[in-house]
Design a protein around this motif. Structure first.
Motif, PDB file in Angstrom:
ATOM      1  N   MET A 106       0.839  -1.207   0.000  1.00  0.00           N
ATOM      2  CA  MET A 106       0.000   0.000   0.000  1.00  0.00           C
ATOM      3  C   MET A 106       0.869   1.250   0.000  1.00  0.00           C
ATOM      4  O   MET A 106       0.624   2.187  -0.764  1.00  0.00           O
ATOM      5  CB  MET A 106      -0.936   0.021   1.213  1.00  0.00           C
ATOM      6  N   ARG A 107       1.882   1.256   0.854  1.00  0.00           N
ATOM      7  CA  ARG A 107       2.758   2.427   0.944  1.00  0.00           C
ATOM      8  C   ARG A 107       3.529   2.671  -0.348  1.00  0.00           C
ATOM      9  O   ARG A 107       3.846   3.805  -0.677  1.00  0.00           O
ATOM     10  CB  ARG A 107       3.708   2.273   2.126  1.00  0.00           C
ATOM     11  N   ALA A 108       3.829   1.607  -1.092  1.00  0.00           N
ATOM     12  CA  ALA A 108       4.551   1.764  -2.359  1.00  0.00           C
ATOM     13  C   ALA A 108       3.634   2.289  -3.472  1.00  0.00           C
ATOM     14  O   ALA A 108       4.114   2.936  -4.402  1.00  0.00           O
ATOM     15  CB  ALA A 108       5.159   0.428  -2.775  1.00  0.00           C
ATOM     16  N   LEU A 109       2.341   2.040  -3.377  1.00  0.00           N
ATOM     17  CA  LEU A 109       1.426   2.361  -4.469  1.00  0.00           C
ATOM     18  C   LEU A 109       0.745   3.721  -4.350  1.00  0.00           C
ATOM     19  O   LEU A 109       0.348   4.299  -5.367  1.00  0.00           O
ATOM     20  CB  LEU A 109       0.351   1.280  -4.573  1.00  0.00           C
ATOM     21  N   VAL A 110       0.571   4.211  -3.141  1.00  0.00           N
ATOM     22  CA  VAL A 110      -0.098   5.501  -2.964  1.00  0.00           C
ATOM     23  C   VAL A 110       0.837   6.467  -2.246  1.00  0.00           C
ATOM     24  O   VAL A 110       1.863   6.069  -1.706  1.00  0.00           O
ATOM     25  CB  VAL A 110      -1.447   5.352  -2.204  1.00  0.00           C
ATOM     26  N   ASP A 111       0.461   7.733  -2.245  1.00  0.00           N
ATOM     27  CA  ASP A 111       1.322   8.770  -1.667  1.00  0.00           C
ATOM     28  C   ASP A 111       1.363   8.735  -0.147  1.00  0.00           C
ATOM     29  O   ASP A 111       2.372   9.070   0.459  1.00  0.00           O
ATOM     30  CB  ASP A 111       0.848  10.158  -2.109  1.00  0.00           C
ATOM     31  N   ARG A 112       0.230   8.357   0.450  1.00  0.00           N
ATOM     32  CA  ARG A 112       0.159   8.398   1.911  1.00  0.00           C
ATOM     33  C   ARG A 112      -0.787   7.310   2.413  1.00  0.00           C
ATOM     34  O   ARG A 112      -1.869   7.111   1.858  1.00  0.00           O
ATOM     35  CB  ARG A 112      -0.348   9.766   2.347  1.00  0.00           C
ATOM     36  N   VAL A 113      -0.360   6.622   3.471  1.00  0.00           N
ATOM     37  CA  VAL A 113      -1.186   5.624   4.151  1.00  0.00           C
ATOM     38  C   VAL A 113      -1.201   6.006   5.627  1.00  0.00           C
ATOM     39  O   VAL A 113      -0.152   6.194   6.228  1.00  0.00           O
ATOM     40  CB  VAL A 113      -0.617   4.193   3.983  1.00  0.00           C
ATOM     41  N   ARG A 114      -2.393   6.137   6.182  1.00  0.00           N
ATOM     42  CA  ARG A 114      -2.524   6.457   7.614  1.00  0.00           C
ATOM     43  C   ARG A 114      -3.417   5.419   8.270  1.00  0.00           C
ATOM     44  O   ARG A 114      -4.365   4.920   7.665  1.00  0.00           O
ATOM     45  CB  ARG A 114      -3.154   7.833   7.803  1.00  0.00           C
ATOM     46  N   PHE A 115      -3.094   5.138   9.533  1.00  0.00           N
ATOM     47  CA  PHE A 115      -3.882   4.198  10.329  1.00  0.00           C
ATOM     48  C   PHE A 115      -4.365   4.906  11.579  1.00  0.00           C
ATOM     49  O   PHE A 115      -3.585   5.568  12.260  1.00  0.00           O
ATOM     50  CB  PHE A 115      -3.038   2.989  10.743  1.00  0.00           C
ATOM     51  N   SER A 116      -5.631   4.749  11.858  1.00  0.00           N
ATOM     52  CA  SER A 116      -6.202   5.237  13.101  1.00  0.00           C
ATOM     53  C   SER A 116      -6.924   4.044  13.719  1.00  0.00           C
ATOM     54  O   SER A 116      -7.838   3.489  13.105  1.00  0.00           O
ATOM     55  CB  SER A 116      -7.185   6.369  12.819  1.00  0.00           C
ATOM     56  N   SER A 117      -6.488   3.643  14.900  1.00  0.00           N
ATOM     57  CA  SER A 117      -7.058   2.442  15.501  1.00  0.00           C
ATOM     58  C   SER A 117      -7.205   2.627  16.998  1.00  0.00           C
ATOM     59  O   SER A 117      -6.318   3.172  17.655  1.00  0.00           O
ATOM     60  CB  SER A 117      -6.151   1.246  15.207  1.00  0.00           C
TER      61      SER A 117
END
Length: 145
Positions: A106-117
């Protein structure tokens, strides 16, 4: 140009291709370049698959898509048991194997990945990407056909 989509899907593996198809069709319709749209839907697939494999209890999950001008933001929301997002940043073979390499992809394919958990309150995965258009004039002219 703005597109807003909201999907509430059962936690079933058959829903991942459904989400992919709907998002891909929307991106194609507004003229997003093929490789860029492909990156978005592969990252979406990984995030949805993670919900199916790791979210814990809950019968459904949500996919929220917002395309505004040149930005795409997708939020995948589950109501499962949550997790510690700090652990995702740890390197090492064991951590990478545990997460099935999906987060790395996911991190390689899009500009930003965020997680809120939050424990027992679920997880929100946010994917953001600057879109590339097959014909940039479509964006200036207000969208595709």
């Amino acid at each position: 140009m703005e597109i807003m989509l909201g999907l509430t899907l059962p936690r079933d593996e058959l829903t991942v291709p459904v989400a992919r198809h709907i998002v891909r069709t929307a991106l194609d319709r507004v003229g997003v370049e093929d490789a860029c749209a492909h990156d978005v839907v592969v990252a979406l697939s990984e995030a949805c698959t993670n919900v199916l494999l790791h979210a814990g209890p809950g019968d459904e999950y949500g996919v929220r898509v917002n395309v505004e001008d040149e930005r795409c933001r997708i939020r995948i929301v589950d109501v499962g048991s949550g997790f510690d997002p700090v652990r995702l940043g740890q390197s090492g073979a064991q951590s990478e194997a545990e997460q099935g390499r999906g987060v790395t992809l996911m991190r390689a394919l899009v500009d930003r990945v965020r997680f809120s958990s939050r424990p027992e309150a679920g997880t929100i995965v946010t994917l953001e990407k600057t879109l590339e258009f097959a014909d940039p004039a479509l964006l200036r002219d207000g969208g595709g056909a």
